[in-house]
Structures are given as C-alpha cells and as structure tokens.
Write a protein that holds these residues in place. Structure first.
Motif, PDB file in Angstrom:
ATOM      1  N   PHE A   1      39.948  36.744  38.677  1.00 57.53           N
ATOM      2  CA  PHE A   1      39.048  37.443  37.800  1.00 57.53           C
ATOM      3  C   PHE A   1      39.560  37.264  36.382  1.00 57.53           C
TER       4      PHE A   1
ATOM      5  N   ASN B   1      41.852  33.723  28.795  1.00 54.21           N
ATOM      6  CA  ASN B   1      41.314  35.052  28.463  1.00 54.21           C
ATOM      7  C   ASN B   1      41.057  35.339  26.991  1.00 54.21           C
TER       8      ASN B   1
ATOM      9  N   GLY C   1      58.470  32.255  43.268  1.00 56.31           N
ATOM     10  CA  GLY C   1      57.091  31.831  43.488  1.00 56.31           C
ATOM     11  C   GLY C   1      56.142  31.949  42.309  1.00 56.31           C
ATOM     12  N   CYS C   2      56.595  32.594  41.207  1.00 57.48           N
ATOM     13  CA  CYS C   2      55.701  32.723  40.044  1.00 57.48           C
ATOM     14  C   CYS C   2      55.225  31.340  39.592  1.00 57.48           C
TER      15      CYS C   2
ATOM     16  N   CYS D   1      52.112  29.403  40.774  1.00 62.38           N
ATOM     17  CA  CYS D   1      50.781  29.796  40.294  1.00 62.38           C
ATOM     18  C   CYS D   1      50.618  29.666  38.781  1.00 62.38           C
ATOM     19  N   HIS D   2      51.717  29.723  38.032  1.00 57.94           N
ATOM     20  CA  HIS D   2      51.592  29.777  36.570  1.00 57.94           C
ATOM     21  C   HIS D   2      52.232  28.586  35.869  1.00 57.94           C
TER      22      HIS D   2
ATOM     23  N   PRO E   1      46.483  32.222  35.412  1.00 58.14           N
ATOM     24  CA  PRO E   1      46.378  31.845  33.999  1.00 58.14           C
ATOM     25  C   PRO E   1      47.660  31.221  33.461  1.00 58.14           C
TER      26      PRO E   1
ATOM     27  N   ARG F   1      49.350  36.784  23.013  1.00 54.80           N
ATOM     28  CA  ARG F   1      48.146  37.368  23.592  1.00 54.80           C
ATOM     29  C   ARG F   1      48.090  38.871  23.282  1.00 54.80           C
TER      30      ARG F   1
ATOM     31  N   ILE G   1      46.592  41.717  28.464  1.00 57.22           N
ATOM     32  CA  ILE G   1      46.857  40.985  29.703  1.00 57.22           C
ATOM     33  C   ILE G   1      45.823  41.394  30.757  1.00 57.22           C
ATOM     34  N   ALA G   2      45.861  40.652  31.866  1.00 64.17           N
ATOM     35  CA  ALA G   2      44.954  40.915  32.993  1.00 64.17           C
ATOM     36  C   ALA G   2      43.496  40.802  32.578  1.00 64.17           C
TER      37      ALA G   2
ATOM     38  N   TRP H   1      52.922  45.255  35.640  1.00 66.85           N
ATOM     39  CA  TRP H   1      52.095  44.162  36.160  1.00 66.85           C
ATOM     40  C   TRP H   1      52.907  43.271  37.103  1.00 66.85           C
TER      41      TRP H   1
ATOM     42  N   LYS I   1      45.021  46.292  38.885  1.00 73.99           N
ATOM     43  CA  LYS I   1      43.705  45.647  38.819  1.00 73.99           C
ATOM     44  C   LYS I   1      43.213  45.390  40.239  1.00 73.99           C
TER      45      LYS I   1
ATOM     46  N   VAL J   1      42.854  41.883  42.433  1.00 72.76           N
ATOM     47  CA  VAL J   1      43.558  40.806  41.739  1.00 72.76           C
ATOM     48  C   VAL J   1      44.157  39.805  42.735  1.00 72.76           C
TER      49      VAL J   1
ATOM     50  N   MET K   1      46.822  38.033  42.290  1.00 75.50           N
ATOM     51  CA  MET K   1      48.265  37.877  42.126  1.00 75.50           C
ATOM     52  C   MET K   1      48.921  38.881  43.077  1.00 75.50           C
TER      53      MET K   1
ATOM     54  N   PHE L   1      54.817  42.253  43.744  1.00 80.87           N
ATOM     55  CA  PHE L   1      56.239  41.909  43.855  1.00 80.87           C
ATOM     56  C   PHE L   1      57.059  43.189  43.891  1.00 80.87           C
TER      57      PHE L   1
HETATM   58  C1  HEC Z   1      49.453  33.522  44.106  1.00 80.51           C
HETATM   59  C2  HEC Z   1      49.490  33.186  42.725  1.00 80.51           C
HETATM   60  C3  HEC Z   1      50.315  34.012  41.774  1.00 80.51           C
HETATM   61  C4  HEC Z   1      51.671  34.264  41.838  1.00 80.51           C
HETATM   62  C5  HEC Z   1      52.645  33.865  42.906  1.00 80.51           C
HETATM   63  C6  HEC Z   1      51.968  34.974  40.615  1.00 80.51           C
HETATM   64  N1  HEC Z   1      50.851  35.167  39.861  1.00 80.51           N
HETATM   65 FE1  HEC Z   1      50.768  36.000  38.040  1.00 80.51          FE
HETATM   66  N2  HEC Z   1      48.757  35.856  38.063  1.00 80.51           N
HETATM   67  C7  HEC Z   1      48.031  35.267  39.061  1.00 80.51           C
HETATM   68  C8  HEC Z   1      46.619  35.464  38.768  1.00 80.51           C
HETATM   69  C9  HEC Z   1      45.456  34.974  39.616  1.00 80.51           C
HETATM   70  C10 HEC Z   1      46.550  36.174  37.565  1.00 80.51           C
HETATM   71  C11 HEC Z   1      45.305  36.632  36.849  1.00 80.51           C
HETATM   72  C12 HEC Z   1      45.016  38.031  37.236  1.00 80.51           C
HETATM   73  C13 HEC Z   1      43.745  38.583  36.662  1.00 80.51           C
HETATM   74  O1  HEC Z   1      43.708  38.867  35.461  1.00 80.51           O
HETATM   75  O2  HEC Z   1      42.787  38.753  37.433  1.00 80.51           O
HETATM   76  C14 HEC Z   1      47.932  36.402  37.145  1.00 80.51           C
HETATM   77  C15 HEC Z   1      48.267  37.031  35.947  1.00 80.51           C
HETATM   78  C16 HEC Z   1      49.565  37.117  35.481  1.00 80.51           C
HETATM   79  C17 HEC Z   1      49.933  37.611  34.175  1.00 80.51           C
HETATM   80  C18 HEC Z   1      48.952  38.119  33.114  1.00 80.51           C
HETATM   81  C19 HEC Z   1      48.457  36.973  32.278  1.00 80.51           C
HETATM   82  C20 HEC Z   1      47.329  37.364  31.348  1.00 80.51           C
HETATM   83  O3  HEC Z   1      47.304  36.891  30.208  1.00 80.51           O
HETATM   84  O4  HEC Z   1      46.450  38.111  31.758  1.00 80.51           O
HETATM   85  C21 HEC Z   1      51.277  37.566  34.090  1.00 80.51           C
HETATM   86  C22 HEC Z   1      52.133  37.964  32.907  1.00 80.51           C
HETATM   87  C23 HEC Z   1      51.771  37.050  35.341  1.00 80.51           C
HETATM   88  N3  HEC Z   1      50.696  36.779  36.161  1.00 80.51           N
HETATM   89  C24 HEC Z   1      53.102  36.870  35.655  1.00 80.51           C
HETATM   90  C25 HEC Z   1      53.557  36.510  36.914  1.00 80.51           C
HETATM   91  C26 HEC Z   1      54.937  36.555  37.324  1.00 80.51           C
HETATM   92  C27 HEC Z   1      56.096  36.954  36.440  1.00 80.51           C
HETATM   93  C28 HEC Z   1      54.977  36.165  38.632  1.00 80.51           C
HETATM   94  C29 HEC Z   1      56.168  36.124  39.552  1.00 80.51           C
HETATM   95  C30 HEC Z   1      56.832  37.366  39.730  1.00 80.51           C
HETATM   96  C31 HEC Z   1      53.609  35.858  39.019  1.00 80.51           C
HETATM   97  N4  HEC Z   1      52.787  36.098  37.975  1.00 80.51           N
HETATM   98  C32 HEC Z   1      53.253  35.389  40.276  1.00 80.51           C
HETATM   99  C33 HEC Z   1      48.503  34.583  40.147  1.00 80.51           C
HETATM  100  C34 HEC Z   1      49.818  34.596  40.548  1.00 80.51           C
END
Ligand code: HEC
Ligand SMILES: [Cu+2]
Length: 342
Positions: A139, A154, A263-264, A267-268, A281, A289, A292-293, A307, A315, A318, A320, A323
């Motif tokens: 989303f 975003n 694992g972050c 996805c990122h 994203p 930014r 967020i979200a 978050w 959210k 979501v 994500m 953790f």
């Molecule tokens: C399975 C995939 C996945 C993993 C693993 C993951 N994320 Fe995410 N992350 C996402 C998604 C999808 C979003 C967007 C969420 C939304 O706004 O709907 C997101 C959003 C974010 C955002 C906000 C970005 C923004 O500008 O809105 C941050 C910061 C973030 N993640 C950090 C992390 C960190 C740190 C980790 C590891 C601890 C992590 N993510 C692990 C999928 C993942």
C-alpha cells in the motif's frame, strides 16, 4: 402552516444565512485535498467541468421548482370544489420538450468531458516533458525518473511550472492516482500503462490518496507531491543520484549489518549500499522523507522505531512483517542505520 409558525421560523433566517455563508466561505473550499482549490492547469480544467455541471443542475432545479410552485398554487383545491378537475394524460409537446432539453444538456457535458479527458491524457511521445513512472503497490507508491536515474517512494518531487508526464501502472491490484489539487483520478492497472500529465504552478506540498479500494491498507495509501523551485529540485536530484549511507557510529554500523542479515535487504533497496531488494519502498535518502508508511506517520526516530519493531500494528494490512522478536538494542541499531541514510 399558521402565520405564527412562519414568523417563528423567520426569526432563524439570519442565523441560517450566516451558517450557509460560513460553510460556503473560503475555509470550506480549501483544505489539503480539495478539488475546489486547484493548483495547476489540469485540476483547473477539471474544476471547470464540475462548475459547468453544477450550474446546469442549479438551472434545472430553479426551472423545475418554479413549475412545481406554479402548479401547486394554480391548481390547488378551492373551497366548495367537490368534483375532480379534468384529468390530463400525456402531452406530446411536453414529452418532446423534456426529452430533448436534458439530452442537449447531457450532450453539452459529454463534449466538455471528452475534450477535457483528451487534454489531460499524457503521451509517451510528448517531447520536452519530464517522465515519472508511477507504480502502485499494496500500500505504497514507487516513483522512477528514467531520465534522471532516480527511484524514490511515496513523495513525488517535481519542479514547479513544468509539465510532468506520469506513466501509471500497478505491481499487484488496481489502484488509482489522485492528487485533488493537481490532477484527477487515474487507474493504475497491472500490465497496462496509463499516461497523464500535471503541472504544479506554485511550490508546496500537495496531498494525494489512492482512490481505488486495493485491500486492507487502502486508506493509508497516501502520497505527497513536493513541488519545488527548479534549483531545489535539482539539488534533490543531486542528492538522490549520489546517495550516501554513512553509518559512523558503532550502533549504526551494527544496524547496517543487521539490515543485511535479518532480511530487510531482501525487500528494500538502500542507495549507497549493496542492499537492492525490490519488494518494499526504496529507502534511499530516507532522512529526506517527511513521512513514512505512505504518508501515514511523521518521519521521526520514535515512529521509525515502532515501525521497524512492529509495522503491522501501525498500518493494518501492511506487507512488511513484524520484527517484534528483535530486542530493543537491535531495533535501536536499525533505526540508527536508517537515520544515517542521506
Ligand atoms: C517482506 C518484505 C519486507 C521486509 C523483510 C522488510 N520490509 Fe520494510 N517495508 C516493506 C513494505 C511493503 C513497506 C511499505 C509499507 C507501506 O507503507 O504499506 C515497507 C516500509 C518500510 C519503511 C518505511 C518506508 C517509507 O518511506 O514509508 C521502512 C523504514 C522499512 N520498511 C524498514 C525496514 C527494515 C529496517 C526492515 C528489517 C528489519 C524491513 N523494512 C523489512 C517490506 C518489507
Ligand atoms: Cu491502492
């Protein structure tokens, strides 16, 4: 109704008039996401359509009300009248009139709408315009500037006074791009690209919203258009083109390591590092930014902490994962790393 009751009600008239004026005053028309307060030529043109249909409807309302009032008064039951008045069924002239007049009015609106739709449509072939590829995700929004080699999420940065072409598509389900003060709703369809354009006349933040129900997180799928002076925009592009990840403290360095191991990074993408996941994203220049979200929470260390710790609790829906199994020092380390992304 008795004369007394009329008099009683008339006493409220001034108060009602003031209330209506207050409602129709500027405050009512403005607001962050008001189509009645356009900030560029596309939204201006669309407001023109709203206004013309509004005035057509007002005129119809006045004519129909007037006819109704005349009929009520002229043909009312008189004292002593016992027989039914003459019963009339059908009148060809009237039938013709109230078929042709609405048809003409609708045709008028259709011509305006089709003209406006063609004027607002973008094209992959338009020269001298800046193209941004917009991809809707459940989303959140991904923005890619092919000519600048920049990817962000975003928050759509654009220079003011310039025609911006958008190529809209979706990575999953239907979404709809809507920034009311700049441009109307256009669907993002998987496997298809829709082109529109817009232009922001003045610098500022313009707020938008996904306008097609796309799942649990739909209401939190917002976006910001940050219209900047060309100088500021170029500065932003320069930052995005040479992103730095500078975890100087031990804590931030530990965070960077964790980011790659838990694992972050699957996805990122993080500019300035080797992290190149493409599910969520891009976090390049995350400190730049505002929110967020997908414009749901201000970009503060505290919100980032919550978050990273447990995004689903902030959210609904979501994609994500949570953790929450991480210990506080680990989450702190991750946040310190995120805070170093410039
Ligand atoms: C399975 C995939 C996945 C993993 C693993 C993951 N994320 Fe995410 N992350 C996402 C998604 C999808 C979003 C967007 C969420 C939304 O706004 O709907 C997101 C959003 C974010 C955002 C906000 C970005 C923004 O500008 O809105 C941050 C910061 C973030 N993640 C950090 C992390 C960190 C740190 C980790 C590891 C601890 C992590 N993510 C692990 C999928 C993942
Ligand atoms: Cu959506």
């Amino acid at each position: 109704m008795g004369r007394k009751r009329w008099k009683k009600m008339a006493r409220w008239a001034p108060a009602a008039a003031v209330a209506m004026l207050a409602l129709s005053g500027c405050g009512f028309l403005q607001g962050r996401q008001s189509v009645l307060d356009p900030a560029g030529p596309v939204a201006q043109g669309q407001l023109g359509l709203i206004e013309s249909s509004f005035w057509i409807m007002i005129e119809i309302f006045i004519v129909v009300s007037a006819v109704l009032v005349v009929a009520l008064i002229r043909f009312r039951a008189r004292p002593g009248q016992t027989e039914l008045p003459p019963q009339v069924h059908g009148d060809n002239r009237l039938e013709f009139l109230w078929t042709i007049v609405p048809a003409l009015l609708l045709a008028l609106l259709a011509v305006g709408t089709v003209k406006q739709s063609f004027a607002d449509a973008g094209s992959p072939l338009v020269p001298h315009s800046m193209l941004v590829q917009v991809t809707g995700h459940q989303f959140w929004w991904a923005f890619t500037y092919p000519s600048l080699g920049v990817v962000t999420a975003n928050e759509l940065h654009v220079p003011v006074g310039q025609k911006i072409e958008l190529a809209l598509t979706s990575a999953d389900v239907l979404h709809s791009f809507w920034v009311p003060r700049l441009a109307g709703k256009t669907d993002l369809v998987p496997g298809k690209i829709n082109y529109i354009w817009f232009q922001a006349d003045k610098p500022g933040l313009y707020y938008g919203q996904c306008a097609e129900f796309c799942g649990t997180g739909h209401a939190d799928m917002r976006l910001i258009v940050d219209a900047q002076t060309p100088a500021k925009f170029n500065q932003w592009v320069a930052t995005m083109s040479h992103p730095v990840s500078t975890p100087t403290t031990a804590l931030a360095k530990e965070g960077e390591k964790l980011f790659g191991t838990i694992g972050c990074s699957t996805c990122h993408t993080v500019g300035g590092t080797t992290f190149a996941g493409a599910v969520g994203p891009s976090l390049t220049d995350l400190t730049g930014r505002l929110m967020i979200a997908s414009n749901t929470y201000p970009n503060t260390p505290k919100n980032l902490y919550n978050w990273v710790h447990d995004a689903p609790s902030m959210k609904p829906g979501v994609l994500m994962p949570s953790f929450s199994y991480l210990k506080a020092p680990q989450v702190k380390a991750l946040v310190a790393f995120l805070e170093s992304l410039k």
